[in-house]
Enzyme design. Structure first.
Site, PDB file in Angstrom:
ATOM      1  N   LYS A   1      11.450  26.871  85.962  1.00  0.00           N
ATOM      2  CA  LYS A   1      12.240  27.431  84.902  1.00  0.00           C
ATOM      3  C   LYS A   1      11.373  28.035  83.816  1.00  0.00           C
ATOM      4  O   LYS A   1      11.843  28.780  82.964  1.00  0.00           O
ATOM      5  CB  LYS A   1      13.087  26.311  84.269  1.00  0.00           C
ATOM      6  CG  LYS A   1      14.065  25.665  85.227  1.00  0.00           C
ATOM      7  CD  LYS A   1      14.785  24.504  84.516  1.00  0.00           C
ATOM      8  CE  LYS A   1      14.508  23.256  85.300  1.00  0.00           C
ATOM      9  NZ  LYS A   1      15.166  22.049  84.747  1.00  0.00           N
ATOM     10  N   GLY A   2      10.077  27.697  83.849  1.00  0.00           N
ATOM     11  CA  GLY A   2       9.183  28.056  82.759  1.00  0.00           C
ATOM     12  C   GLY A   2       9.075  29.532  82.424  1.00  0.00           C
ATOM     13  O   GLY A   2       8.853  29.897  81.277  1.00  0.00           O
TER      14      GLY A   2
ATOM     15  N   PHE B   1      -2.023  20.795  75.890  1.00  0.00           N
ATOM     16  CA  PHE B   1      -0.681  20.882  76.440  1.00  0.00           C
ATOM     17  C   PHE B   1       0.213  21.583  75.431  1.00  0.00           C
ATOM     18  O   PHE B   1       0.306  21.166  74.280  1.00  0.00           O
ATOM     19  CB  PHE B   1      -0.129  19.497  76.771  1.00  0.00           C
ATOM     20  CG  PHE B   1       1.127  19.561  77.586  1.00  0.00           C
ATOM     21  CD1 PHE B   1       1.074  19.736  78.954  1.00  0.00           C
ATOM     22  CD2 PHE B   1       2.369  19.487  76.966  1.00  0.00           C
ATOM     23  CE1 PHE B   1       2.237  19.841  79.707  1.00  0.00           C
ATOM     24  CE2 PHE B   1       3.540  19.584  77.711  1.00  0.00           C
ATOM     25  CZ  PHE B   1       3.474  19.757  79.087  1.00  0.00           C
ATOM     26  N   VAL B   2       0.856  22.660  75.858  1.00  0.00           N
ATOM     27  CA  VAL B   2       1.694  23.437  74.944  1.00  0.00           C
ATOM     28  C   VAL B   2       3.157  23.439  75.398  1.00  0.00           C
ATOM     29  O   VAL B   2       3.448  23.219  76.574  1.00  0.00           O
ATOM     30  CB  VAL B   2       1.193  24.895  74.815  1.00  0.00           C
ATOM     31  CG1 VAL B   2      -0.169  24.944  74.155  1.00  0.00           C
ATOM     32  CG2 VAL B   2       1.146  25.591  76.183  1.00  0.00           C
TER      33      VAL B   2
ATOM     34  N   ASP C   1      -2.479  27.279  84.859  1.00  0.00           N
ATOM     35  CA  ASP C   1      -3.213  26.071  84.520  1.00  0.00           C
ATOM     36  C   ASP C   1      -4.290  25.900  85.604  1.00  0.00           C
ATOM     37  O   ASP C   1      -5.341  26.520  85.534  1.00  0.00           O
ATOM     38  CB  ASP C   1      -2.186  24.938  84.465  1.00  0.00           C
ATOM     39  CG  ASP C   1      -2.730  23.644  83.909  1.00  0.00           C
ATOM     40  OD1 ASP C   1      -3.677  23.691  83.131  1.00  0.00           O
ATOM     41  OD2 ASP C   1      -2.193  22.579  84.259  1.00  0.00           O
TER      42      ASP C   1
ATOM     43  N   ASP D   1       8.059  23.335  78.874  1.00  0.00           N
ATOM     44  CA  ASP D   1       8.688  22.077  78.453  1.00  0.00           C
ATOM     45  C   ASP D   1       7.735  20.904  78.396  1.00  0.00           C
ATOM     46  O   ASP D   1       6.664  20.918  79.003  1.00  0.00           O
ATOM     47  CB  ASP D   1       9.795  21.716  79.442  1.00  0.00           C
ATOM     48  CG  ASP D   1       9.225  21.201  80.777  1.00  0.00           C
ATOM     49  OD1 ASP D   1       8.418  21.935  81.388  1.00  0.00           O
ATOM     50  OD2 ASP D   1       9.559  20.080  81.184  1.00  0.00           O
TER      51      ASP D   1
ATOM     52  N   GLU E   1       4.743  35.034  85.230  1.00  0.00           N
ATOM     53  CA  GLU E   1       4.516  33.597  85.065  1.00  0.00           C
ATOM     54  C   GLU E   1       4.379  33.210  83.599  1.00  0.00           C
ATOM     55  O   GLU E   1       3.967  34.015  82.761  1.00  0.00           O
ATOM     56  CB  GLU E   1       3.261  33.163  85.834  1.00  0.00           C
ATOM     57  CG  GLU E   1       3.565  32.442  87.131  1.00  0.00           C
ATOM     58  CD  GLU E   1       4.228  31.065  86.937  1.00  0.00           C
ATOM     59  OE1 GLU E   1       5.005  30.864  85.985  1.00  0.00           O
ATOM     60  OE2 GLU E   1       3.947  30.184  87.762  1.00  0.00           O
TER      61      GLU E   1
HETATM   62  P1  IMP Z   1      -0.690  25.258  88.074  1.00  0.00           P
HETATM   63  O1  IMP Z   1      -1.303  26.549  87.575  1.00  0.00           O
HETATM   64  O2  IMP Z   1      -0.364  25.255  89.524  1.00  0.00           O
HETATM   65  O3  IMP Z   1      -1.511  24.058  87.677  1.00  0.00           O
HETATM   66  O4  IMP Z   1       0.716  25.004  87.396  1.00  0.00           O
HETATM   67  C1  IMP Z   1       1.213  25.817  86.435  1.00  0.00           C
HETATM   68  C2  IMP Z   1       2.576  25.302  86.022  1.00  0.00           C
HETATM   69  O5  IMP Z   1       2.473  24.017  85.375  1.00  0.00           O
HETATM   70  C3  IMP Z   1       3.129  26.243  84.985  1.00  0.00           C
HETATM   71  O6  IMP Z   1       3.880  27.267  85.582  1.00  0.00           O
HETATM   72  C4  IMP Z   1       3.918  25.334  84.081  1.00  0.00           C
HETATM   73  O7  IMP Z   1       5.248  25.230  84.542  1.00  0.00           O
HETATM   74  C5  IMP Z   1       3.213  23.996  84.173  1.00  0.00           C
HETATM   75  N1  IMP Z   1       2.269  23.821  83.024  1.00  0.00           N
HETATM   76  C6  IMP Z   1       0.929  24.003  83.023  1.00  0.00           C
HETATM   77  N2  IMP Z   1       0.382  23.794  81.805  1.00  0.00           N
HETATM   78  C7  IMP Z   1       1.418  23.491  80.984  1.00  0.00           C
HETATM   79  C8  IMP Z   1       1.507  23.203  79.566  1.00  0.00           C
HETATM   80  O8  IMP Z   1       0.532  23.178  78.787  1.00  0.00           O
HETATM   81  N3  IMP Z   1       2.762  22.944  79.098  1.00  0.00           N
HETATM   82  C9  IMP Z   1       3.879  22.950  79.892  1.00  0.00           C
HETATM   83  N4  IMP Z   1       3.828  23.239  81.214  1.00  0.00           N
HETATM   84  C10 IMP Z   1       2.625  23.499  81.762  1.00  0.00           C
HETATM   85 MG    MG Z   2       5.749  27.820  85.911  1.00  0.00          MG
END
Ligand code: IMP
Ligand code: MG
Length: 184
Positions: free
Chosen positions: A47-48, A156-157, A107, A163, A103
């Site tokens: 949902k982000g 963490f944001v 992260d 969320d 996106e």
């Molecule tokens: P990754 O890049 O596979 O580790 O995951 C990215 C997803 O993790 C993002 O699309 C977000 O939904 C979630 N995420 C990563 N960092 C944060 C943060 O700081 N706050 C909230 N959600 C996060």
């Molecule tokens: Mg996401």
């Protein structure tokens, strides 16, 4: 009665609503130019990325198709494991399409790495990425991000779609929460 406000739990605002909208507008102008001879498919991961997609798609001036996907990455706690499953798939065929993934944040990059490969294996003509935020310190997977918003430190944001425990997605800026919020 005390009326609560999502802003009450914020320790520090990192990026304001105005800065976010300004950056999205800039990227949208570039994308409208780069894709002017095509009919791109914008794909947001739920949902982000919903808030970013909502503003971005309105700032893009060329015709686009919009679709969504729900992915889950299983792993211990808050760390992405890279083992991704599709919980809700796209409603359209991507074969031959120019796809632009929209996106919220990159992260570890594991989710995005998986998604780019998946869309290419389905026959997309091209796959590019727009990420509103990037946390380079935590990057595990190397993903080529053509359109970048903001680089943020390893914190963490929340807000603008992001969320903590499903809350704060409706905050209109990007912020860091007060430490006591995590202890509750
Ligand atoms: P990754 O890049 O596979 O580790 O995951 C990215 C997803 O993790 C993002 O699309 C977000 O939904 C979630 N995420 C990563 N960092 C944060 C943060 O700081 N706050 C909230 N959600 C996060
Ligand atoms: Mg996401």
């Amino acid at each position: 009665m005390q009326i609560s406000d999502v802003r009450d739990d914020i320790a520090d605002e990192l990026i304001s609503r105005e800065e976010i909208h300004g950056k999205i507008k800039e990227v949208a102008a570039q994308v409208s130019e780069d894709y002017k001879n095509t009919y791109p498919l914008l794909v947001a991961v739920l949902k982000g990325a919903v808030n970013t997609m909502a503003i971005f798609s309105q700032e893009v001036s060329i015709p686009v198709q919009i679709d969504f996907m729900t992915l889950s990455s299983y792993g211990a706690g808050t760390e992405s494991s890279g083992k991704i499953t599709v919980r809700q798939d796209l409603g359209c065929d991507v074969a031959g399409r120019d796809v632009l993934i929209v996106e919220d944040i990159i992260d570890s990059g594991l989710t995005l790495e998986w998604l780019v490969k998946e869309l290419k294996s389905r026959g997309a003509a091209s796959v590019e990425v727009f990420a509103l935020l990037e946390k380079p310190a935590r990057r595990i997977a190397e993903v080529d991000v053509k359109y970048k918003g903001f680089t943020i430190p390893d914190e963490f944001v929340v807000g603008f779609g992001l969320d903590y425990d499903e809350k704060y997605r409706n905050l209109d800026s990007i912020a860091v929460l007060k430490p006591e919020v995590y202890q509750a």
